[in-house]
Design a protein around this motif. Structure first.
Motif, short mmCIF file in Angstrom:
data_model
loop_
_atom_site.label_atom_id
_atom_site.label_comp_id
_atom_site.label_asym_id
_atom_site.label_seq_id
_atom_site.Cartn_x
_atom_site.Cartn_y
_atom_site.Cartn_z
N GLU B 38 44.36 48.11 38.90
CA GLU B 38 44.67 48.67 40.21
C GLU B 38 45.51 47.69 41.03
OE1 GLU B 38 41.33 50.53 41.90
OE2 GLU B 38 42.39 51.14 43.71
N LYS B 42 49.34 48.23 42.48
CA LYS B 42 49.63 48.04 43.91
C LYS B 42 50.71 46.98 44.11
CE LYS B 42 45.18 49.33 45.95
NZ LYS B 42 43.96 48.84 46.64
N THR B 67 41.38 44.83 47.39
CA THR B 67 41.01 46.01 46.61
C THR B 67 39.52 45.97 46.26
OG1 THR B 67 43.22 46.08 45.66
CG2 THR B 67 41.51 47.33 44.51
#
Lengths: 60, 176
Positions: B38, B42, B67
């Motif tokens: 993730e 990003k 995150t």
């Protein structure tokens, strides 16, 4: 534990001395070693695949 | 043949360190890799916002940390060991070169609060300065120092008999 020469070079000097390491030294060395161990692991297939896709998209 | 952007190349080069940092926040390896994926997505999509010449690794660590705290905090599973009994069972002797069994250490390390784990990992393992660690954690330098000191004290407390006194370890167990 196996450790290659590159990793051995990154240990703190105190760990190479003959004197018995202090608990604090052991903790410092072990934290570094744990970090290096994960860093040197091959990337999992899913992550490797994602990076390849991103790089391919970046070249496109 | 088109070349990959140097910034993209650099981003990819930091992924192994990112995994190691993620592992300090998330005890489960597969969850840590989900967090890294993730973060990579990003960072890649926001690469235009990255300021060239600044510390990209610190920038990526910050994204990973944000995150984690926004998405993983409620789901993380903490091992409670208030009296340190569990830790006392897993402590083993330090080896000659001053490094203990990593799996044992990781089990004890997991007992630390997340903010202390990340602080001592950033400063003690990834070789960030206190200032860089403070920027990543979004707190004051003094707070990072305090967290590192508390983490060290806790680890010494949990592991204290492992390296310094052969005789003592047979007579007493470490306590939190």
């Amino acid at each position: 534990m196996e450790m290659n020469e590159d990793h051995a070079d990154r240990r703190s000097p105190s760990s190479t001395q003959n004197a018995k390491p202090s608990t604090d030294d052991v903790i410092s060395n072990t934290i570094k070693q744990a970090f290096i161990k994960v860093e040197s692991e091959p990337l999992p297939d899913e992550l490797q695949s994602l990076l390849e896709q991103l790089k391919a998209a970046g070249r496109g | 043949m088109p070349k990959t952007d140097p910034l993209q190349e650099e981003l990819v080069s930091h992924v192994p360190s990112l995994r190691a940092f993620a592992r300090s926040l998330v005890n489960d390896a597969s969850h840590a890799d989900d967090l890294v994926q993730e973060t990579v997505l990003k960072a890649w999509s926001n690469l235009g916002g990255y300021q060239k010449g600044t510390n990209m690794r610190a920038w990526m660590f910050t994204i990973l940390r944000n995150t984690f705290y926004s998405e993983f905090r409620k789901r993380r599973r903490e091992v409670e060991d208030i009296d340190g009994k569990f830790a006392g069972q897993v402590v083993e002797r330090a080896t000659q070169d001053g490094i203990m069994d990593l799996r044992d250490f990781e089990r004890v390390f997991a007992l630390l609060p997340a903010d202390q784990r990340e602080a001592i990992t950033l400063v003690g393992a990834s070789e960030m300065t206190y200032e860089e660690a403070a920027e990543i954690c979004g707190c004051a330098v003094g707070t990072v120092k305090s967290r590192v000191n508390r983490a060290r004290a806790k680890l010494v407390s949990l592991l204290g008999t492992g390296a310094e006194d052969d005789a003592a370890s047979s007579q007493s167990a470490p306590h939190a």
